[in-house]
Design a protein around this motif. Structure first.
Motif, PDB file in Angstrom:
ATOM      1  N   HIS A 443     -23.964   5.461  32.646  1.00  0.00           N
ATOM      2  CA  HIS A 443     -23.925   5.431  31.216  1.00  0.00           C
ATOM      3  C   HIS A 443     -24.549   4.270  30.475  1.00  0.00           C
ATOM      4  O   HIS A 443     -24.583   4.176  29.316  1.00  0.00           O
ATOM      5  N   ALA A 444     -25.593   3.821  31.257  1.00  0.00           N
ATOM      6  CA  ALA A 444     -26.551   2.797  30.639  1.00  0.00           C
ATOM      7  C   ALA A 444     -27.533   3.372  29.989  1.00  0.00           C
ATOM      8  O   ALA A 444     -28.055   4.663  30.154  1.00  0.00           O
ATOM      9  N   HIS A 445     -28.068   2.614  29.037  1.00  0.00           N
ATOM     10  CA  HIS A 445     -29.480   2.997  28.452  1.00  0.00           C
ATOM     11  C   HIS A 445     -30.540   1.787  28.809  1.00  0.00           C
ATOM     12  O   HIS A 445     -29.983   0.791  29.184  1.00  0.00           O
ATOM     13  N   ALA A 446     -31.508   2.313  28.617  1.00  0.00           N
ATOM     14  CA  ALA A 446     -32.904   1.070  28.865  1.00  0.00           C
ATOM     15  C   ALA A 446     -33.173   0.300  27.737  1.00  0.00           C
ATOM     16  O   ALA A 446     -34.250   0.396  27.103  1.00  0.00           O
ATOM     17  N   ASP A 447     -32.063  -0.413  27.500  1.00  0.00           N
ATOM     18  CA  ASP A 447     -31.906  -1.245  25.809  1.00  0.00           C
ATOM     19  C   ASP A 447     -32.053  -2.645  25.956  1.00  0.00           C
ATOM     20  O   ASP A 447     -31.765  -3.503  25.339  1.00  0.00           O
ATOM     21  N   ALA A 448     -32.758  -3.175  27.225  1.00  0.00           N
ATOM     22  CA  ALA A 448     -32.646  -4.638  27.379  1.00  0.00           C
ATOM     23  C   ALA A 448     -33.184  -5.486  26.368  1.00  0.00           C
ATOM     24  O   ALA A 448     -34.422  -5.033  25.579  1.00  0.00           O
ATOM     25  N   LEU A 449     -32.813  -6.434  26.048  1.00  0.00           N
ATOM     26  CA  LEU A 449     -33.046  -7.121  24.702  1.00  0.00           C
ATOM     27  C   LEU A 449     -33.003  -6.646  23.304  1.00  0.00           C
ATOM     28  O   LEU A 449     -33.505  -6.916  22.426  1.00  0.00           O
ATOM     29  N   SER A 450     -32.392  -5.310  23.195  1.00  0.00           N
ATOM     30  CA  SER A 450     -32.247  -4.689  21.982  1.00  0.00           C
ATOM     31  C   SER A 450     -31.189  -5.489  20.988  1.00  0.00           C
ATOM     32  O   SER A 450     -30.625  -6.207  21.342  1.00  0.00           O
ATOM     33  N   VAL A 451     -31.589  -5.325  19.559  1.00  0.00           N
ATOM     34  CA  VAL A 451     -30.699  -5.765  18.619  1.00  0.00           C
ATOM     35  C   VAL A 451     -30.120  -4.717  17.789  1.00  0.00           C
ATOM     36  O   VAL A 451     -30.795  -3.571  17.912  1.00  0.00           O
ATOM     37  N   GLU A 452     -28.900  -4.968  17.153  1.00  0.00           N
ATOM     38  CA  GLU A 452     -28.095  -3.829  16.256  1.00  0.00           C
ATOM     39  C   GLU A 452     -28.002  -4.720  15.176  1.00  0.00           C
ATOM     40  O   GLU A 452     -27.173  -5.901  15.258  1.00  0.00           O
ATOM     41  N   VAL A 453     -28.296  -4.615  13.800  1.00  0.00           N
ATOM     42  CA  VAL A 453     -27.883  -5.307  12.756  1.00  0.00           C
ATOM     43  C   VAL A 453     -27.130  -4.317  11.917  1.00  0.00           C
ATOM     44  O   VAL A 453     -27.697  -3.236  11.386  1.00  0.00           O
TER      45      VAL A 453
END
Length: 655
Positions: A443-453
């Motif tokens: 259930h992972a996404h390829a979202d390393a170092l992503s931000v959510e604001v």
């Protein structure tokens, strides 16, 4: 979506020898069960004793009861909505019909049904969801609150219909353990909530068909547990359902053994699925909620039956509850991280009930809230029902002393999640954690170092969500891709390598270098920095700073390595309007009737374009829930990085 030979080889490569051996045994057992279906042992004198304490229903808040009854009335009229699809055929449902595609799942031996093939079966999530029987627990709860027998009679009609249409091992509803586990939990609560109805015993314990179904569900779960690389939230649901049924429906010769085995599995996998910090190891927030719901429901059954549980079980649930309280924003919304499929463990509430507020309310009732917890003002039905059964563990004397956080945690080192909070309810999640859980990281996404604001609960830089699992591979790939998140992509590839819709064959490894989470709501600057190794031959490092005085969020992306094509994406929430002029975007939105705005200064080295609602290929979408998507603006900058390059983005909120 059928699985190719290549997929099976990739999947096999992620298994260890023990798992392979177990799956071979499962295959042999499935073949043997095709022609060897035993009868349920004879049961005499069965009685249901796991009832709610007197006065429990009186504790349900009136507004929560009103929402519940309104939902039950919709169900009586045959109306419901599943994953964005409205249904009006539920007065007498076809348990195999998918309203999204119009297809109907074939019958036959359960393990022969190609449930992943949407062309042959339809959307399996649409078919399975109704048969989790959450709508029956809602109807049963409406009966418990109102005493109106119409709700109870509809429950009885649906259960008899389902049991007749789904004899053991003869339909698609017997192919997945999580479905059986959740369905058993629904049956336990349906029986409990119908206890005042004269027909309850005749529907359950005095009904040979019901006894056969309950026994075969538990026999199935004992035989085919999720294994090895698949032992994620599914195995928790299987164990919780098995344990609940063995406690509440403990009428069979095997019940004591099933109960003991399920409790051992539940204890092991609750620990295994949870970081020491309390966050779920799948790093998919909705599965944190699902596992917490299942764990609380299982503990409720244990306490109702007087079955002692290992102290580690409530302590894991306590840590999970404190972690949830720590990561939500000021509107009690948790991060939108990883997969989300709107899955619930126990549903007894009507539309409009806040899932996360409900979990925190239950945590308050069971464990006690800490001073730093956010206030919960909403009400629900589930909390007083669970609280009536669950012993308050911190005061019970049965659990060892546990050290709970004295202030609100902001950095979860083991999970790689950091929450930066600033003035005017600015909330920023930074992702520097593992790619996912177990070898397949399903259930992972390829979202390393992503931000959510977010600003006052409104998605400004949004995680776009999940949208779908099966049947639409291009959309599945997009919503879990690197481009589908607020992070940087090199040479058009993902940081981690996908081998299928729930399979990753190479996982990017991230590490957090700085996590100064000093509260920036008054003064000063909160800082975070992390890097990952997902791009071979190149390194991506990101720094994030949130400064209180200027209400400014600064994101600096550093790329080191040979010349490579760069795409940097920022996904805006669906409420955000954007006016892009060169490398500057003016953002506007409203909240509670008040106009809000911000400026987004983008790296000048890149060529910026706004994308919205594009389908070939997908880009510029937001999924608020499973099966639902809506256009939203995505800003994508393209260019090149050569040697060492820095790209600076500044988001300034206006006062």
């Amino acid at each position: 979506m059928t699985m190719s030979a290549g997929w099976y080889l990739r999947r096999l490569s992620r298994m260890g020898p023990r798992e392979v051996g177990g799956r071979v045994g499962d295959t042999v057992r499935r073949r043997r069960w095709r022609t060897a279906l035993p009868d349920c042992p004879s049961v005499t004198g069965a009685r249901f004793t796991a009832v709610l304490p007197a006065g429990t229903i009186d504790a349900v808040p009136p507004d929560a009861a009103k929402r519940l009854v309104a939902e039950a009335d919709r169900l009586l009229a045959g109306h419901a909505e599943y994953f964005g699809v409205e249904r009006d055929d539920l007065a007498d449902p076809d348990w195999f019909y998918d309203p999204k595609t119009g297809r109907r799942a074939p019958g036959g031996y359960a393990f022969d049904v190609p449930y992943r093939d949407e062309g042959a079966v339809g959307d399996i999530k649409q078919i399975w969801e109704l048969s989790r029987h959450h709508h029956l627990t809602v109807l049963a709860a409406a009966y418990a609150i109102t005493g109106d027998e119409r709700y109870a009679q509809r429950v009885a009609e649906h259960l008899r219909s389902w049991w007749a249409a789904n004899p053991p091992l003869r339909s698609v509803h017997w192919t997945s353990g999580i479905e059986l586990g959740i369905r058993l939990l629904s049956w336990v609560w349906t029986r409990r909530l119908l206890d005042g109805w004269p027909g309850a015993a005749g529907l359950f314990e005095d009904n040979p068909v019901a006894l056969q179904q309950i026994w075969h569900h538990q026999r199935w779960l004992a035989a085919f547990p999720s294994r090895g690389s698949s032992a994620n939230n599914h195995v928790v649901a299987e164990a919780a359902g098995q344990f609940a049924a063995a406690c509440a429906f403990g009428w069979f010769p095997s019940s004591a053994g099933w109960r003991a085995d399920a409790l051992r599995s539940l204890e092991r996998h609750l620990r295994g699925n949870t970081f020491d910090s309390g966050l779920n190891r799948e790093l998919a927030t909705e599965y944190h909620g699902l596992v917490l719901e299942l764990g609380l429901a299982a503990v409720a059954e244990a306490d109702a039956a007087g079955v002692p549980v290992p102290t580690s079980v409530p302590l894991v649930l306590l840590r999970m509850t404190d972690a949830l309280a720590a990561v939500v924003d000021n509107r009690l919304r948790p991060p939108r991280q990883g997969d989300a499929d709107d899955g619930h463990g126990l549903v007894v509430d009507g539309a409009g009930t806040d899932r996360w507020a409900s979990l925190l309310a239950t945590g308050d009732a069971v464990f006690g809230r800490l001073d730093w917890w956010p206030a919960v003002t909403g009400t629900d039905v589930r909390t007083p029902l669970l609280a009536a059964l669950v012993r308050p563990y911190p005061e019970s004397g049965t659990a060892p002393a546990v050290s709970r956080p004295v202030s609100r945690p902001a950095h979860f080192a083991d999970a790689g999640m950091t929450i930066l909070r600033g003035p005017a309810e600015i909330w920023c999640r930074c992702d520097g954690g593992p790619h996912g859980f177990l070898s397949i990281a399903a259930h992972a996404h390829a979202d390393a170092l992503s931000v959510e604001v977010r600003h006052d609960g409104v998605d400004v830089l949004a995680d776009p969500g999940t949208y779908c699992y099966h049947g639409q591979p291009a959309w599945r790939q997009y919503f879990r891709s690197t481009l589908g998140h607020n992070t940087l992509q090199l040479d058009g590839g993902d940081q981690s390598v996908s081998g299928g819709p729930f399979l990753w064959t190479r996982h990017a490894r991230s590490r957090v270098l700085v996590a100064d989470t000093s509260d920036a709501s008054e003064s000063g600057t909160a800082r975070w920095c992390a890097e990952h190794d997902g791009y071979q031959r190149s390194a991506h490092r990101r720094r994030v700073e949130l400064t209180a005085a200027s209400q400014e969020l600064r994101v600096v992306d550093e790329v080191r390595g040979p010349r490579r094509a760069v795409r940097l994406a920022f996904h805006l929430g669906p409420a955000i309007a954007a006016d892009l002029m060169g490398d500057r975007a003016e953002l506007t939105w409203s909240r509670d009737g008040e106009d809000r705005s911000a400026a987004l200064d983008l790296p000048g080295q890149l060529d910026w374009r706004a994308h919205r609602g594009e389908s070939d290929p997908p880009l510029g979408w937001y999924s608020a829930g499973f099966g639902r998507k809506e256009p939203a603006t995505t800003l994508v900058g393209t260019g090149f990085a050569d040697g060492t390059a820095e790209f600076t983005t500044v988001l300034r909120f206006h006062g």
